[in-house]
Design a protein around this motif. Structure first.
Motif, PDB file in Angstrom:
ATOM      1  N   SER A 100       0.837  -1.202   0.000  1.00  0.00           N
ATOM      2  CA  SER A 100       0.000   0.000   0.000  1.00  0.00           C
ATOM      3  C   SER A 100       0.866   1.245   0.000  1.00  0.00           C
ATOM      4  CB  SER A 100      -0.892   0.030   1.250  1.00  0.00           C
ATOM      5  OG  SER A 100      -1.647  -1.154   1.337  1.00  0.00           O
ATOM      6  N   ASP A 101       0.549   2.178  -0.903  1.00  0.00           N
ATOM      7  CA  ASP A 101       1.267   3.453  -0.940  1.00  0.00           C
ATOM      8  C   ASP A 101       0.851   4.319   0.242  1.00  0.00           C
ATOM      9  OD1 ASP A 101       2.623   2.857  -3.260  1.00  0.00           O
ATOM     10  OD2 ASP A 101       1.118   3.754  -4.575  1.00  0.00           O
ATOM     11  N   ILE A 102       1.835   5.022   0.786  1.00  0.00           N
ATOM     12  CA  ILE A 102       1.567   5.985   1.853  1.00  0.00           C
ATOM     13  C   ILE A 102       1.830   7.372   1.270  1.00  0.00           C
ATOM     14  CG2 ILE A 102       2.209   6.746   4.181  1.00  0.00           C
ATOM     15  CD1 ILE A 102       0.924   3.894   3.933  1.00  0.00           C
ATOM     16  N   TYR A 103       0.809   8.226   1.313  1.00  0.00           N
ATOM     17  CA  TYR A 103       0.895   9.545   0.680  1.00  0.00           C
ATOM     18  C   TYR A 103       1.256  10.601   1.718  1.00  0.00           C
ATOM     19  CZ  TYR A 103      -1.749   6.832  -2.700  1.00  0.00           C
ATOM     20  OH  TYR A 103      -2.156   5.857  -3.567  1.00  0.00           O
ATOM     21  N   SER A 104       2.058  11.543   1.290  1.00  0.00           N
ATOM     22  CA  SER A 104       2.376  12.640   2.199  1.00  0.00           C
ATOM     23  C   SER A 104       1.164  13.560   2.305  1.00  0.00           C
ATOM     24  CB  SER A 104       3.588  13.418   1.681  1.00  0.00           C
ATOM     25  OG  SER A 104       3.936  14.386   2.648  1.00  0.00           O
ATOM     26  N   PRO A 105       0.711  13.862   3.520  1.00  0.00           N
ATOM     27  CA  PRO A 105      -0.488  14.710   3.662  1.00  0.00           C
ATOM     28  C   PRO A 105      -0.239  16.145   3.213  1.00  0.00           C
ATOM     29  CG  PRO A 105       0.009  13.534   5.709  1.00  0.00           C
ATOM     30  CD  PRO A 105       1.205  13.372   4.823  1.00  0.00           C
ATOM     31  N   VAL A 106       1.024  16.599   3.299  1.00  0.00           N
ATOM     32  CA  VAL A 106       1.361  17.970   2.893  1.00  0.00           C
ATOM     33  C   VAL A 106       2.676  17.950   2.113  1.00  0.00           C
ATOM     34  CG1 VAL A 106       0.198  19.056   4.875  1.00  0.00           C
ATOM     35  CG2 VAL A 106       2.623  18.432   5.047  1.00  0.00           C
ATOM     36  N   SER A 107       2.991  19.057   1.465  1.00  0.00           N
ATOM     37  CA  SER A 107       4.250  19.154   0.711  1.00  0.00           C
ATOM     38  C   SER A 107       5.405  19.482   1.654  1.00  0.00           C
ATOM     39  CB  SER A 107       4.145  20.264  -0.336  1.00  0.00           C
ATOM     40  OG  SER A 107       3.022  20.039  -1.158  1.00  0.00           O
ATOM     41  N   GLY A 108       6.599  19.016   1.264  1.00  0.00           N
ATOM     42  CA  GLY A 108       7.767  19.340   2.084  1.00  0.00           C
ATOM     43  C   GLY A 108       8.959  18.479   1.743  1.00  0.00           C
ATOM     44  N   GLU A 109      10.030  18.672   2.535  1.00  0.00           N
ATOM     45  CA  GLU A 109      11.254  17.911   2.325  1.00  0.00           C
ATOM     46  C   GLU A 109      11.412  16.922   3.466  1.00  0.00           C
ATOM     47  OE1 GLU A 109      14.802  20.329   2.008  1.00  0.00           O
ATOM     48  OE2 GLU A 109      16.072  18.597   2.484  1.00  0.00           O
ATOM     49  N   ILE A 110      11.674  15.651   3.117  1.00  0.00           N
ATOM     50  CA  ILE A 110      11.852  14.614   4.147  1.00  0.00           C
ATOM     51  C   ILE A 110      13.124  14.936   4.937  1.00  0.00           C
ATOM     52  CG2 ILE A 110      12.138  12.135   4.586  1.00  0.00           C
ATOM     53  CD1 ILE A 110       9.500  12.659   3.159  1.00  0.00           C
ATOM     54  N   VAL A 111      12.993  15.026   6.270  1.00  0.00           N
ATOM     55  CA  VAL A 111      14.169  15.351   7.084  1.00  0.00           C
ATOM     56  C   VAL A 111      14.598  14.185   7.980  1.00  0.00           C
ATOM     57  CG1 VAL A 111      13.819  17.848   7.047  1.00  0.00           C
ATOM     58  CG2 VAL A 111      12.708  16.465   8.837  1.00  0.00           C
ATOM     59  N   GLU A 112      13.710  13.223   8.186  1.00  0.00           N
ATOM     60  CA  GLU A 112      14.066  12.088   9.037  1.00  0.00           C
ATOM     61  C   GLU A 112      13.104  10.940   8.735  1.00  0.00           C
ATOM     62  OE1 GLU A 112      14.221  13.125  13.230  1.00  0.00           O
ATOM     63  OE2 GLU A 112      14.549  11.034  13.808  1.00  0.00           O
ATOM     64  N   VAL A 113      13.611   9.697   8.833  1.00  0.00           N
ATOM     65  CA  VAL A 113      12.723   8.537   8.676  1.00  0.00           C
ATOM     66  C   VAL A 113      12.871   7.647   9.895  1.00  0.00           C
ATOM     67  CG1 VAL A 113      12.766   8.565   6.142  1.00  0.00           C
ATOM     68  CG2 VAL A 113      14.470   7.216   7.398  1.00  0.00           C
ATOM     69  N   ASN A 114      11.856   6.841  10.149  1.00  0.00           N
ATOM     70  CA  ASN A 114      11.874   5.975  11.330  1.00  0.00           C
ATOM     71  C   ASN A 114      12.601   4.671  11.000  1.00  0.00           C
ATOM     72  OD1 ASN A 114      11.452   4.567  13.642  1.00  0.00           O
ATOM     73  ND2 ASN A 114       9.204   4.659  13.577  1.00  0.00           N
ATOM     74  N   ALA A 115      13.913   4.671  11.240  1.00  0.00           N
ATOM     75  CA  ALA A 115      14.733   3.514  10.881  1.00  0.00           C
ATOM     76  C   ALA A 115      14.328   2.261  11.660  1.00  0.00           C
ATOM     77  CB  ALA A 115      16.206   3.832  11.120  1.00  0.00           C
ATOM     78  N   ALA A 116      13.694   2.435  12.809  1.00  0.00           N
ATOM     79  CA  ALA A 116      13.288   1.274  13.617  1.00  0.00           C
ATOM     80  C   ALA A 116      12.314   0.371  12.845  1.00  0.00           C
ATOM     81  CB  ALA A 116      12.648   1.743  14.920  1.00  0.00           C
ATOM     82  N   LEU A 117      11.621   0.965  11.872  1.00  0.00           N
ATOM     83  CA  LEU A 117      10.651   0.165  11.111  1.00  0.00           C
ATOM     84  C   LEU A 117      11.319  -0.866  10.218  1.00  0.00           C
ATOM     85  CD1 LEU A 117       8.119   2.945  10.033  1.00  0.00           C
ATOM     86  CD2 LEU A 117       7.831   1.229  11.842  1.00  0.00           C
ATOM     87  N   GLN A 118      12.611  -0.647   9.916  1.00  0.00           N
ATOM     88  CA  GLN A 118      13.294  -1.609   9.050  1.00  0.00           C
ATOM     89  C   GLN A 118      13.440  -2.963   9.710  1.00  0.00           C
ATOM     90  OE1 GLN A 118      16.597   0.846   7.930  1.00  0.00           O
ATOM     91  NE2 GLN A 118      15.724   1.266   5.914  1.00  0.00           N
ATOM     92  N   ASN A 119      13.707  -2.951  11.008  1.00  0.00           N
ATOM     93  CA  ASN A 119      13.826  -4.232  11.714  1.00  0.00           C
ATOM     94  C   ASN A 119      12.531  -4.653  12.391  1.00  0.00           C
ATOM     95  OD1 ASN A 119      16.505  -4.851  11.080  1.00  0.00           O
ATOM     96  ND2 ASN A 119      17.233  -3.417  12.632  1.00  0.00           N
ATOM     97  N   ASP A 120      11.654  -3.683  12.616  1.00  0.00           N
ATOM     98  CA  ASP A 120      10.415  -4.008  13.323  1.00  0.00           C
ATOM     99  C   ASP A 120       9.222  -3.308  12.670  1.00  0.00           C
ATOM    100  OD1 ASP A 120       8.594  -4.903  15.115  1.00  0.00           O
ATOM    101  OD2 ASP A 120       9.418  -3.864  16.867  1.00  0.00           O
ATOM    102  N   PRO A 121       8.868  -3.737  11.433  1.00  0.00           N
ATOM    103  CA  PRO A 121       7.761  -3.086  10.725  1.00  0.00           C
ATOM    104  C   PRO A 121       6.431  -3.208  11.469  1.00  0.00           C
ATOM    105  CG  PRO A 121       8.505  -5.070   9.544  1.00  0.00           C
ATOM    106  CD  PRO A 121       9.494  -4.813  10.636  1.00  0.00           C
ATOM    107  N   GLY A 122       6.328  -4.208  12.347  1.00  0.00           N
ATOM    108  CA  GLY A 122       5.102  -4.427  13.113  1.00  0.00           C
ATOM    109  C   GLY A 122       4.788  -3.294  14.082  1.00  0.00           C
ATOM    110  N   LEU A 123       5.758  -2.360  14.285  1.00  0.00           N
ATOM    111  CA  LEU A 123       5.469  -1.186  15.135  1.00  0.00           C
ATOM    112  C   LEU A 123       4.284  -0.415  14.584  1.00  0.00           C
ATOM    113  CD1 LEU A 123       9.089   0.189  15.812  1.00  0.00           C
ATOM    114  CD2 LEU A 123       7.520  -0.849  17.493  1.00  0.00           C
ATOM    115  N   ILE A 124       4.082  -0.484  13.268  1.00  0.00           N
ATOM    116  CA  ILE A 124       2.939   0.207  12.660  1.00  0.00           C
ATOM    117  C   ILE A 124       1.628  -0.383  13.172  1.00  0.00           C
ATOM    118  CG2 ILE A 124       1.709   0.501  10.443  1.00  0.00           C
ATOM    119  CD1 ILE A 124       4.294   1.301   9.190  1.00  0.00           C
ATOM    120  N   ASN A 125       1.632  -1.690  13.433  1.00  0.00           N
ATOM    121  CA  ASN A 125       0.434  -2.320  13.986  1.00  0.00           C
ATOM    122  C   ASN A 125       0.293  -2.064  15.485  1.00  0.00           C
ATOM    123  OD1 ASN A 125       1.355  -4.848  11.811  1.00  0.00           O
ATOM    124  ND2 ASN A 125      -0.627  -3.862  11.600  1.00  0.00           N
TER     125      ASN A 125
END
Lengths: 125, 357
Positions: free
Chosen positions: A66-91
């Motif tokens: 599923s695509d995740i859309y940015s709600p507003v325009s802008g420049e990405i300044v940080e990503v949640n690296a923890a999701l790479q090893n633990d994607p289930g955090l979203i759940n």
């Protein structure tokens, strides 16, 4: 269904928390339940500029991507690296440790066009 | 208007999330695909497979008729035995893969894919000969697959008797006054059985299994379970343009038994070699879940695309199947799979991907 009062919501089930000119973005509790078991998250690159409504990340469950859309325009300044090893955090924590990216908001007026918690609750009811 | 199986209300009551599958409203999951997958590998789960088709064939020449339409040798079956087999078009391509159960000397049950019921029935009708009675009874029967290491205990507690120890058996049973069949087949790689009953008995059966502690499982887990075993899914991994030899199903093709539709093409391929083979592929680096129609590369050139794929819940890495040119379809062959423009390293692997420890 948890819909925190201090957030703004997109029709496409993302939430954004504005802190100054930085917006923190994730998907809603409703969205994570619909997606079910999240097993992979493709994060955007820091420095990427996204427009409101543009695909910024991809969340994959066992069954679908599923695509995740940015709600507003802008420049990405940080990503949640923890999701790479633990994607289930979203759940398990869609509004806290399951956040996906932070962006520098280029046009704060776009926040006004997003849904209030009441309007989003209405949408998913 | 989509079809619903007689168990539709049971699925809703159990929290099933319903999707369209081949024109049927079927549960894709209840509590979650990973949870259901694990239940089948470690305990026991059940699947509504009422959407699948059932055909009955009767007549003294039934065996000979079926031999001419199916790849495996029907004559090998004694009453009470079953085999996996394929029905081919004149080009040797797969119309459907199915299981044939010999109910008696002159009586057979065929269980076919839901999406192919009409096409299969039309094909069989078209080739019907005098003296053979063919009946499509798909609309009269429901079926539940009970799969997992604890399936045997469930059978004993619900039916009060032991399940036959051998796989590929069929026996007639009476359940709540209705007569049906119990078969020791499945699509998960686990021990277990499937029960075929008249529609009126379906909900009672489902609830009895539920009461015995069997976890309802949806099509999502059914797909990851079968893919871990490298079992093909018709419409994805099998097609009218691919032969069973290309699909790696030569074990279920008997070229010595006499003529059958498609045989000539298969005999030619056997002599000259197949141009492509359905290979198992595993990714050897962290990757998104693999899915169907992802491009497959060898030495930087695209050679194929995946027919099925998943992030294997049991193994924790991506697995897929793809028809690769025969020279590349050997275990250990390095490949790359492209997901959203990014290529991930993998290699050809032997099937099944998952082996019981």
């Amino acid at each position: 269904m948890n819909v925190p009062d201090d957030l703004k919501y997109a029709q496409t089930h993302e939430w954004i928390r504005a802190e100054g000119d930085i917006g923190i973005v994730g998907v809603t509790d409703h969205a994570q339940e619909e997606l079910s078991d999240v097993v992979f998250v493709e994060l955007p690159e820091v420095g990427k500029v996204v427009a409101a409504g543009e695909t910024a990340a991809v969340v994959e469950s066992v069954k679908a991507a599923s695509d995740i859309y940015s709600p507003v325009s802008g420049e990405i300044v940080e990503v949640n690296a923890a999701l790479q090893n633990d994607p289930g955090l979203i759940n398990t924590s869609p509004f806290e440790s399951g956040w996906i990216f932070k962006l520098k908001i280029s046009d704060p007026s776009q926040l006004e066009a997003l849904k209030s918690p009441e309007a989003y609750r209405e949408q998913i009811s | 208007m989509p079809n619903r199986t007689p168990l539709y209300d049971c699925h809703i009551a159990a929290g099933g999330r319903v999707i369209d599958f081949a024109g049927w409203e079927m549960p894709v999951q209840y509590t979650g695909i990973l949870d259901e997958h694990r239940a089948v590998r470690e305990a026991v789960g059940m699947f509504d497979i009422s959407h699948m088709g059932e055909f009955l064939v009767r007549g003294a020449t039934g065996e000979a008729w079926l031999e001419g339409l199916l790849t495996n040798r029907v004559a090998k079956l004694s009453p009470g035995e079953a085999q996996y087999t394929l029905m081919l078009n004149e080009r040797g391509g797969v119309i459907d893969d199915l299981i044939i159960y010999r109910l008696g000397p002159d009586e057979f049950l065929l269980v076919v894919n839901a999406a192919k019921i009409d096409e299969d029935a039309a094909w069989l009708q078209k080739h019907l000969v005098d003296g053979v009675e063919f009946r499509n009874v798909s609309a009269e029967f429901s079926a539940v697959a009970v799969q997992g290491p604890k399936a045997r205990d469930v059978y004993a507690s619900v039916f009060g008797t032991e399940l036959p120890p051998e796989r590929n058996r069929v026996l007639s049973v009476s359940f709540q006054g209705s007569s049906g069949y119990v078969v020791t087949t499945g699509y998960t790689g686990e021990d277990g059985f499937e029960i075929i009953v008249p529609n009126a008995a379906a909900a009672v059966l489902w609830n009895a299994l539920l009461a015995a502690g069997v976890k309802p499982c949806g099509l999502g887990a059914r797909d990851t379970l079968r893919l871990e075993m490298g079992y093909p899914l018709n419409g994805s991994d099998l097609s009218p343009d691919r032969t069973p030899l290309e699909a790696g199903l030569g074990f279920f093709v008997d070229l010595e038994k006499g003529d059958f539709i498609g045989r000539e093409v298969l005999a030619g391929q056997k002599a000259q070699g197949v141009p492509a083979r359905l290979a198992g592929i595993v990714v050897t680096e962290k990757s998104p879940p693999l899915r169907s129609h992802y491009p497959v590369f060898v030495d930087g050139a695209q050679v194929s695309e995946t027919t099925s794929g998943a992030l294997s819940p049991s193994l924790g890495y991506g697995i897929a199947m793809a028809y690769l040119p025969s020279g590349f379809a050997k275990p250990g062959q390095p490949v790359e799979i492209e997901v959203r423009g990014k290529r991930y390293s993998g290699s050809v692997a032997k099937k099944p991907f998952y082996k019981k420890s």
